[in-house]
Design a protein around this motif. Sequence first.
Motif, PDB file in Angstrom:
ATOM      1  N   PHE A  92      -4.818   4.527  -7.979  1.00 34.34           N
ATOM      2  CA  PHE A  92      -5.769   3.742  -7.200  1.00 34.34           C
ATOM      3  C   PHE A  92      -5.722   2.265  -7.572  1.00 34.34           C
ATOM      4  O   PHE A  92      -6.016   1.408  -6.757  1.00 34.34           O
ATOM      5  CB  PHE A  92      -7.196   4.264  -7.394  1.00 34.34           C
ATOM      6  N   SER A  93      -5.372   1.963  -8.826  1.00 31.32           N
ATOM      7  CA  SER A  93      -5.307   0.565  -9.262  1.00 31.32           C
ATOM      8  C   SER A  93      -4.150   0.399 -10.245  1.00 31.32           C
ATOM      9  O   SER A  93      -3.598   1.369 -10.758  1.00 31.32           O
ATOM     10  CB  SER A  93      -6.622   0.144  -9.937  1.00 31.32           C
ATOM     11  N   GLN A  94      -3.823  -0.842 -10.490  1.00 26.86           N
ATOM     12  CA  GLN A  94      -2.715  -1.173 -11.394  1.00 26.86           C
ATOM     13  C   GLN A  94      -2.963  -0.614 -12.798  1.00 26.86           C
ATOM     14  O   GLN A  94      -2.024  -0.304 -13.525  1.00 26.86           O
ATOM     15  CB  GLN A  94      -2.563  -2.702 -11.453  1.00 26.86           C
ATOM     16  N   ARG A  95      -4.206  -0.438 -13.142  1.00 24.45           N
ATOM     17  CA  ARG A  95      -4.587   0.079 -14.462  1.00 24.45           C
ATOM     18  C   ARG A  95      -4.031   1.479 -14.721  1.00 24.45           C
ATOM     19  O   ARG A  95      -3.709   1.837 -15.850  1.00 24.45           O
ATOM     20  CB  ARG A  95      -6.113   0.078 -14.558  1.00 24.45           C
ATOM     21  N   TYR A  96      -3.917   2.299 -13.689  1.00 27.93           N
ATOM     22  CA  TYR A  96      -3.489   3.690 -13.839  1.00 27.93           C
ATOM     23  C   TYR A  96      -2.047   3.950 -13.408  1.00 27.93           C
ATOM     24  O   TYR A  96      -1.614   5.095 -13.354  1.00 27.93           O
ATOM     25  CB  TYR A  96      -4.419   4.612 -13.034  1.00 27.93           C
ATOM     26  N   VAL A  97      -1.316   2.903 -13.100  1.00 29.52           N
ATOM     27  CA  VAL A  97       0.064   3.077 -12.622  1.00 29.52           C
ATOM     28  C   VAL A  97       0.925   3.704 -13.708  1.00 29.52           C
ATOM     29  O   VAL A  97       0.856   3.329 -14.881  1.00 29.52           O
ATOM     30  CB  VAL A  97       0.651   1.723 -12.176  1.00 29.52           C
ATOM     31  N   THR A  98       1.734   4.676 -13.305  1.00 29.50           N
ATOM     32  CA  THR A  98       2.655   5.343 -14.230  1.00 29.50           C
ATOM     33  C   THR A  98       3.994   4.616 -14.221  1.00 29.50           C
ATOM     34  O   THR A  98       4.151   3.578 -13.581  1.00 29.50           O
ATOM     35  CB  THR A  98       2.846   6.813 -13.817  1.00 29.50           C
ATOM     36  N   ASP A  99       4.968   5.179 -14.907  1.00 26.72           N
ATOM     37  CA  ASP A  99       6.299   4.574 -14.981  1.00 26.72           C
ATOM     38  C   ASP A  99       6.953   4.417 -13.615  1.00 26.72           C
ATOM     39  O   ASP A  99       7.772   3.532 -13.412  1.00 26.72           O
ATOM     40  CB  ASP A  99       7.224   5.409 -15.879  1.00 26.72           C
ATOM     41  N   SER A 100       6.618   5.279 -12.673  1.00 28.17           N
ATOM     42  CA  SER A 100       7.228   5.188 -11.345  1.00 28.17           C
ATOM     43  C   SER A 100       6.661   4.019 -10.527  1.00 28.17           C
ATOM     44  O   SER A 100       7.242   3.633  -9.521  1.00 28.17           O
ATOM     45  CB  SER A 100       7.062   6.501 -10.587  1.00 28.17           C
ATOM     46  N   GLY A 101       5.526   3.470 -10.934  1.00 29.46           N
ATOM     47  CA  GLY A 101       4.973   2.280 -10.289  1.00 29.46           C
ATOM     48  C   GLY A 101       4.394   2.498  -8.906  1.00 29.46           C
ATOM     49  O   GLY A 101       4.361   1.574  -8.097  1.00 29.46           O
ATOM     50  N   LEU A 102       3.916   3.686  -8.618  1.00 25.94           N
ATOM     51  CA  LEU A 102       3.400   3.998  -7.283  1.00 25.94           C
ATOM     52  C   LEU A 102       1.911   3.684  -7.188  1.00 25.94           C
ATOM     53  O   LEU A 102       1.118   4.129  -8.011  1.00 25.94           O
ATOM     54  CB  LEU A 102       3.640   5.470  -6.963  1.00 25.94           C
ATOM     55  N   LEU A 103       1.556   2.927  -6.164  1.00 26.92           N
ATOM     56  CA  LEU A 103       0.156   2.616  -5.878  1.00 26.92           C
ATOM     57  C   LEU A 103      -0.244   3.261  -4.561  1.00 26.92           C
ATOM     58  O   LEU A 103       0.557   3.339  -3.626  1.00 26.92           O
ATOM     59  CB  LEU A 103      -0.051   1.102  -5.764  1.00 26.92           C
ATOM     60  N   MET A 104      -1.479   3.705  -4.489  1.00 26.60           N
ATOM     61  CA  MET A 104      -2.006   4.308  -3.271  1.00 26.60           C
ATOM     62  C   MET A 104      -2.123   3.226  -2.200  1.00 26.60           C
ATOM     63  O   MET A 104      -2.780   2.209  -2.409  1.00 26.60           O
ATOM     64  CB  MET A 104      -3.375   4.926  -3.563  1.00 26.60           C
ATOM     65  N   SER A 107      -3.801   2.015   3.566  1.00 31.59           N
ATOM     66  CA  SER A 107      -3.863   2.751   4.830  1.00 31.59           C
ATOM     67  C   SER A 107      -4.181   4.228   4.609  1.00 31.59           C
ATOM     68  O   SER A 107      -4.577   4.923   5.547  1.00 31.59           O
ATOM     69  CB  SER A 107      -2.534   2.634   5.572  1.00 31.59           C
ATOM     70  N   GLY A 108      -3.978   4.734   3.376  1.00 29.71           N
ATOM     71  CA  GLY A 108      -4.215   6.146   3.096  1.00 29.71           C
ATOM     72  C   GLY A 108      -3.055   7.034   3.532  1.00 29.71           C
ATOM     73  O   GLY A 108      -3.163   8.252   3.506  1.00 29.71           O
ATOM     74  N   ILE A 109      -1.955   6.421   3.918  1.00 27.02           N
ATOM     75  CA  ILE A 109      -0.781   7.181   4.358  1.00 27.02           C
ATOM     76  C   ILE A 109       0.345   6.993   3.340  1.00 27.02           C
ATOM     77  O   ILE A 109       0.770   5.871   3.062  1.00 27.02           O
ATOM     78  CB  ILE A 109      -0.327   6.733   5.762  1.00 27.02           C
ATOM     79  N   ILE A 110       0.810   8.104   2.797  1.00 27.70           N
ATOM     80  CA  ILE A 110       1.904   8.088   1.822  1.00 27.70           C
ATOM     81  C   ILE A 110       3.184   8.502   2.537  1.00 27.70           C
ATOM     82  O   ILE A 110       3.231   9.547   3.174  1.00 27.70           O
ATOM     83  CB  ILE A 110       1.614   9.052   0.653  1.00 27.70           C
ATOM     84  N   ASP A 111       4.192   7.661   2.425  1.00 27.11           N
ATOM     85  CA  ASP A 111       5.501   7.974   2.998  1.00 27.11           C
ATOM     86  C   ASP A 111       6.362   8.571   1.894  1.00 27.11           C
ATOM     87  O   ASP A 111       6.730   7.891   0.935  1.00 27.11           O
ATOM     88  CB  ASP A 111       6.142   6.714   3.574  1.00 27.11           C
ATOM     89  N   LEU A 112       6.689   9.852   2.037  1.00 27.44           N
ATOM     90  CA  LEU A 112       7.503  10.554   1.043  1.00 27.44           C
ATOM     91  C   LEU A 112       8.997  10.230   1.137  1.00 27.44           C
ATOM     92  O   LEU A 112       9.761  10.599   0.248  1.00 27.44           O
ATOM     93  CB  LEU A 112       7.336  12.064   1.193  1.00 27.44           C
ATOM     94  N   THR A 113       9.427   9.569   2.197  1.00 25.75           N
ATOM     95  CA  THR A 113      10.846   9.362   2.442  1.00 25.75           C
ATOM     96  C   THR A 113      11.583   8.737   1.266  1.00 25.75           C
ATOM     97  O   THR A 113      12.592   9.293   0.813  1.00 25.75           O
ATOM     98  CB  THR A 113      11.060   8.525   3.723  1.00 25.75           C
TER      99      THR A 113
END
Length: 170
Positions: A92-104, A107-113
């Motif tokens: 949800f925020s930069q504080r919780y970002v893992t090594d993969s660097g993915l942020l929500m 738009s609430g839409i995640i593109d898995l491609t």
Amino acid sequence: MSDPHSPLRLNVGFVVAQFAGFSRDFPFDLPQINIPPDLHISRLYGSTRATRTPQGILLQVDLQAQIGLECVRCLTDFQQSLDIAFTELYAFSQRYVTDSGLLMPESGIIDLTPLLREYILLEIPISPLCRPDCKGLCPICGNNLNESTCNHEDDSGDPRLAELKKLLDQ
């Protein structure tokens, strides 16, 4: 719900609004899909679970697929089965970002491609074989040894090594 125009785009906005621990499964059953720029996948099926955590949306992906490859021994085209399983957190925020660097996304839409492409590339064998006991090609005539046998006379080899061959024969 997944977007019918782009089946790898998941609308998880409603999961964000839920309590921690809420999850939703997104089933996949696609006969064919192209993942740009060069992956052509068939029979992609399985599911993705999106779980709301205090840190973000946890995606647990478990998919199976088929991809067309060329055997490194006999050069025949064949279908390779792939098992794709991974877990990623969209924070949800930069504080919780893992090594993969993915942020929500907002738009609430995640593109898995892009993620799916990377995990598929990791699953493709470096030296794909059509079957474990593939005999390959005949080094003399190029015949596929899985389909027929060759009856070539013993190759005399390099004439410069003839003297060494005589020593081996003694």
